[in-house]
Design a protein around this motif. Structure first.
Motif, mmCIF file in Angstrom:
data_model
loop_
_atom_site.group_PDB
_atom_site.id
_atom_site.type_symbol
_atom_site.label_atom_id
_atom_site.label_comp_id
_atom_site.label_asym_id
_atom_site.label_seq_id
_atom_site.Cartn_x
_atom_site.Cartn_y
_atom_site.Cartn_z
ATOM 1 N N UNK A 1 -1.711 -3.890 -16.737
ATOM 2 C CA UNK A 1 -1.307 -4.258 -18.100
ATOM 3 C C UNK A 1 -1.527 -5.753 -18.237
ATOM 4 N N UNK A 2 -2.621 -6.122 -18.887
ATOM 5 C CA UNK A 2 -2.963 -7.531 -18.932
ATOM 6 C C UNK A 2 -3.152 -8.037 -17.514
ATOM 7 N N UNK A 3 -2.528 -9.161 -17.150
ATOM 8 C CA UNK A 3 -2.733 -9.724 -15.808
ATOM 9 C C UNK A 3 -1.864 -9.077 -14.738
ATOM 10 N N UNK A 4 -1.055 -8.098 -15.112
ATOM 11 C CA UNK A 4 -0.120 -7.497 -14.163
ATOM 12 C C UNK A 4 -0.723 -6.247 -13.517
ATOM 13 N N UNK A 5 -0.483 -6.114 -12.244
ATOM 14 C CA UNK A 5 -0.983 -4.951 -11.502
ATOM 15 C C UNK A 5 0.166 -4.289 -10.765
ATOM 16 N N UNK A 6 0.311 -3.010 -10.966
ATOM 17 C CA UNK A 6 1.310 -2.218 -10.242
ATOM 18 C C UNK A 6 0.533 -1.167 -9.455
ATOM 19 N N UNK A 7 0.644 -1.229 -8.142
ATOM 20 C CA UNK A 7 -0.129 -0.312 -7.299
ATOM 21 C C UNK A 7 0.809 0.543 -6.474
ATOM 22 N N UNK A 8 0.446 1.806 -6.364
ATOM 23 C CA UNK A 8 1.232 2.742 -5.560
ATOM 24 C C UNK A 8 0.358 3.198 -4.393
ATOM 25 N N UNK A 9 0.858 2.946 -3.190
ATOM 26 C CA UNK A 9 0.126 3.330 -1.984
ATOM 27 C C UNK A 9 0.845 4.493 -1.313
ATOM 28 N N UNK A 10 0.064 5.398 -0.733
ATOM 29 C CA UNK A 10 0.621 6.401 0.158
ATOM 30 C C UNK A 10 1.632 7.328 -0.460
ATOM 31 N N UNK B 1 -1.695 0.762 -20.815
ATOM 32 C CA UNK B 1 -2.510 0.205 -19.732
ATOM 33 C C UNK B 1 -3.784 -0.424 -20.277
ATOM 34 N N UNK B 2 -4.250 -1.446 -19.584
ATOM 35 C CA UNK B 2 -5.472 -2.135 -20.006
ATOM 36 C C UNK B 2 -6.522 -2.013 -18.907
ATOM 37 N N UNK B 3 -7.749 -2.241 -19.290
ATOM 38 C CA UNK B 3 -8.828 -2.262 -18.297
ATOM 39 C C UNK B 3 -8.663 -3.501 -17.433
ATOM 40 N N UNK B 4 -8.657 -3.354 -16.104
ATOM 41 C CA UNK B 4 -8.437 -4.528 -15.256
ATOM 42 C C UNK B 4 -9.589 -5.513 -15.331
ATOM 43 N N UNK B 5 -9.252 -6.781 -15.170
ATOM 44 C CA UNK B 5 -10.289 -7.809 -15.101
ATOM 45 C C UNK B 5 -11.060 -7.622 -13.795
ATOM 46 N N UNK B 6 -12.302 -8.103 -13.738
ATOM 47 C CA UNK B 6 -13.069 -7.971 -12.496
ATOM 48 C C UNK B 6 -12.302 -8.564 -11.312
ATOM 49 N N UNK B 7 -12.151 -7.791 -10.279
ATOM 50 C CA UNK B 7 -11.479 -8.265 -9.074
ATOM 51 C C UNK B 7 -9.970 -8.185 -9.112
ATOM 52 N N UNK B 8 -9.397 -7.850 -10.265
ATOM 53 C CA UNK B 8 -7.931 -7.853 -10.390
ATOM 54 C C UNK B 8 -7.283 -6.841 -9.452
ATOM 55 N N UNK B 9 -7.819 -5.631 -9.441
ATOM 56 C CA UNK B 9 -7.192 -4.580 -8.637
ATOM 57 C C UNK B 9 -7.449 -4.806 -7.152
ATOM 58 N N UNK B 10 -8.685 -5.131 -6.802
ATOM 59 C CA UNK B 10 -8.991 -5.314 -5.378
ATOM 60 C C UNK B 10 -8.193 -6.474 -4.807
ATOM 61 N N UNK B 11 -8.022 -7.525 -5.582
ATOM 62 C CA UNK B 11 -7.242 -8.670 -5.123
ATOM 63 C C UNK B 11 -5.781 -8.282 -4.918
ATOM 64 N N UNK B 12 -5.240 -7.545 -5.877
ATOM 65 C CA UNK B 12 -3.837 -7.131 -5.761
ATOM 66 C C UNK B 12 -3.654 -6.198 -4.576
ATOM 67 N N UNK C 1 -1.558 2.832 3.437
ATOM 68 C CA UNK C 1 -2.422 1.938 2.675
ATOM 69 C C UNK C 1 -3.427 2.685 1.804
ATOM 70 N N UNK C 2 -3.295 3.992 1.689
ATOM 71 C CA UNK C 2 -4.152 4.748 0.785
ATOM 72 C C UNK C 2 -3.646 4.544 -0.642
ATOM 73 N N UNK C 3 -4.493 3.985 -1.487
ATOM 74 C CA UNK C 3 -4.053 3.734 -2.857
ATOM 75 C C UNK C 3 -3.971 5.046 -3.628
ATOM 76 N N UNK C 4 -2.832 5.323 -4.222
ATOM 77 C CA UNK C 4 -2.650 6.560 -4.980
ATOM 78 C C UNK C 4 -2.872 6.353 -6.472
ATOM 79 N N UNK C 5 -2.405 5.238 -6.979
ATOM 80 C CA UNK C 5 -2.512 5.001 -8.423
ATOM 81 C C UNK C 5 -2.317 3.516 -8.699
ATOM 82 N N UNK C 6 -3.068 2.996 -9.629
ATOM 83 C CA UNK C 6 -2.950 1.584 -10.018
ATOM 84 C C UNK C 6 -2.760 1.508 -11.520
ATOM 85 N N UNK C 7 -1.789 0.732 -11.942
ATOM 86 C CA UNK C 7 -1.490 0.541 -13.364
ATOM 87 C C UNK C 7 -1.709 -0.936 -13.670
#
Lengths: 191, 264
Positions: free
Chosen positions: B118-127, B75-86, B110-116
């Motif tokens: 990797x570079x520009x890719x975002x995988x988010x798990x809700x609920x 996993x990488x550190x997300x770019x600014x705004x990457x996670x919120x946008x996704x 819509x409760x975010x449980x975990x976000x992964x």
């Protein structure tokens, strides 16, 4: 997780699958020794550089099968080098496209002085290899590792996948042959 | 010189060595990205359907020549705004009814449980652990219009929690990018005390997971399945065989996958 420079060889190998830089650190630690071994085995410094790269690429491919018997991965890497050198033509062909991607003239030299030093070293290596050519391959292996590369008997045994006792006996045999024939290279006479 | 003495070898310069070292690292990284994977390997683990519905949203991003060129095994550190946008795009997409349904799927999930990331890719798990779980993938060249169903693992309607110091793989989902390249998503639970987990795949490569909230997430290019995991906890690092990894190709069950156009 420890910094790469502080990690053990075992840690670096474990991390390498997900962190290529870890294998880069392993290269940094052992590439000079692997290179020197390849140079002494082949007598060709340019070839030894390419073989060193191949040894590490091949080692990465085989890392899952490794069971480190000592803290250092060097004996295992030398074992990989032995296989690579024995099948040098096939090994180089396999990794040719990767070697072609090395960004600078891989075997270039930076000065005339370097070129002369390399030439002189290659001649000395060729002479040394010629001198031990009368030994069996097994005897040459232990001479290269124990005498020329200063491996312990145990590490040489690991690198060659043979018992320590066999290392001892082959070395004794090699020494006996040279004692009998008093071989010389260069201008120094062995008494 | 005595023949049994060490013949000297000129020392390689730092420049030559560092060039070769950099080349080696690039070759290893490139080999991982470009590796051609074989067919789907299906494990023999038992999957038991439960009442939990998982929605997989695949968000379409701009296409690239190599869909996964920027993917990383850790996993990488997300770019600014990457996670919120996704997350915002996921939530909006989840609230929109799919073509064959009359209502959105993610209400209350819509409760975010975990976000992964990797570079520009975002995988988010809700609920996670609620009645509806939403898993959302976004990144360049990841797009799919297919709907699929699959299954979640649980026994007797209750999620199976892994033992302390271990992990459990709840989902292994096969997907494909715009250019047809396969990728696989893994989701699961971590037992108490687990601080990190690295998945070992059937092709020999490793993928470091993102862990948190008792869960883990990871994904990788290709169709390799999980063979074991290197799990780190306070007591040390242990290798855990993973024998129940079945690759879900979306054939049956109660996961709904939807695609949201985004920049195509």
């Amino acid at each position: 997780m420890p910094a790469l420079s502080e990690a053990t060889d075992g840690d670096l190998l474990a991390m390498a699958g997900s962190k290529p830089e870890a294998f880069g650190e392993l290269f940094k630690r052992h590439s000079r020794s692997v290179y020197a071994y390849c140079a002494r085995r082949t007598g060709n410094l340019d070839l030894a550089e390419d073989l060193t790269s191949v040894v590490f690429m091949e080692a990465f491919r085989r890392r899952r099968k490794l069971q480190l018997s000592s803290k250092s991965a060097l004996p295992w890497l030398i074992g990989v080098a032995n296989n690579v050198i024995r099948n040098a033509e096939r090994s180089l062909r396999r990794y040719r496209s990767a070697l072609d991607r090395i960004p600078v003239p891989a075997n270039g030299v930076s000065s005339e002085e370097d070129a002369m030093e390399r030439l002189g070293a290659q001649e000395a290596l060729a002479s040394a290899l010629e001198a031990i050519s009368a030994l069996t391959q097994g005897e040459q292996d232990v001479v290269l590792l124990v005498l020329w590369s200063e491996f312990t008997y145990a590490d040489a045994a690991t690198a060659l996948s043979i018992p320590v006792g066999t290392v001892r006996s082959r070395l004794a045999s090699a020494r006996a042959k040279f004692k009998d024939s008093a071989p010389v290279i260069s201008t120094t006479i062995v008494q | 010189m005595n023949v049994l003495e060490t013949p000297p070898v000129p020392t390689l310069s730092e420049f030559r060595l560092s060039t070769r070292q950099e080349h080696l690292v690039q070759e290893i990284a490139g080999r991982r990205r470009n590796r051609r994977r074989g067919g789907l390997a299906l494990g023999g683990g038992a999957l038991v359907a439960s009442g939990v519905t998982t929605v997989l949203l695949v968000l379409a991003g701009p296409g690239t020549a190599n869909a996964f060129a920027a993917w990383t095994a850790a996993p990488t550190t997300p770019a600014p705004g990457q996670v919120s946008s996704a997350e915002a795009t996921c939530e909006a997409g989840a609230a929109t009814p799919p073509p064959d349904k009359t209502a959105g799927l993610a209400t209350g999930a819509t409760q975010v449980s975990l976000v992964d990331t990797r570079g520009p890719f975002t995988l988010a798990l809700f609920g996670a652990n609620t009645s509806t779980t939403l898993m959302c993938v976004s990144g360049p060249s990841i797009n799919s219009s297919a709907q699929a169903n699959s299954q979640m693992r649980s026994i007797g309607g209750q999620p199976v929690l892994p033992e302390a110091g271990q992990i459990a793989v709840d989902r292994l989902q096969a997907e494909s990018a715009n250019d047809g390249q396969a990728y696989t998503i893994a989701e699961g639970s971590v037992g108490s005390g687990v601080t990190a987990a690295t998945l070992v795949l059937s092709d020999g490569s490793d993928v470091v997971t993102t862990t948190g909230n008792g869960l883990f997430l990871a994904w990788w290019p290709g169709s390799a399945v999980i063979t074991s995991a290197t799990v780190t906890s306070a007591t040390g690092t242990a290798t855990q065989p993973i024998t129940s990894s079945a690759l879900d190709t979306g054939g049956s069950g109660n996961t709904v996958k939807r695609s949201i156009g985004n920049g195509q």
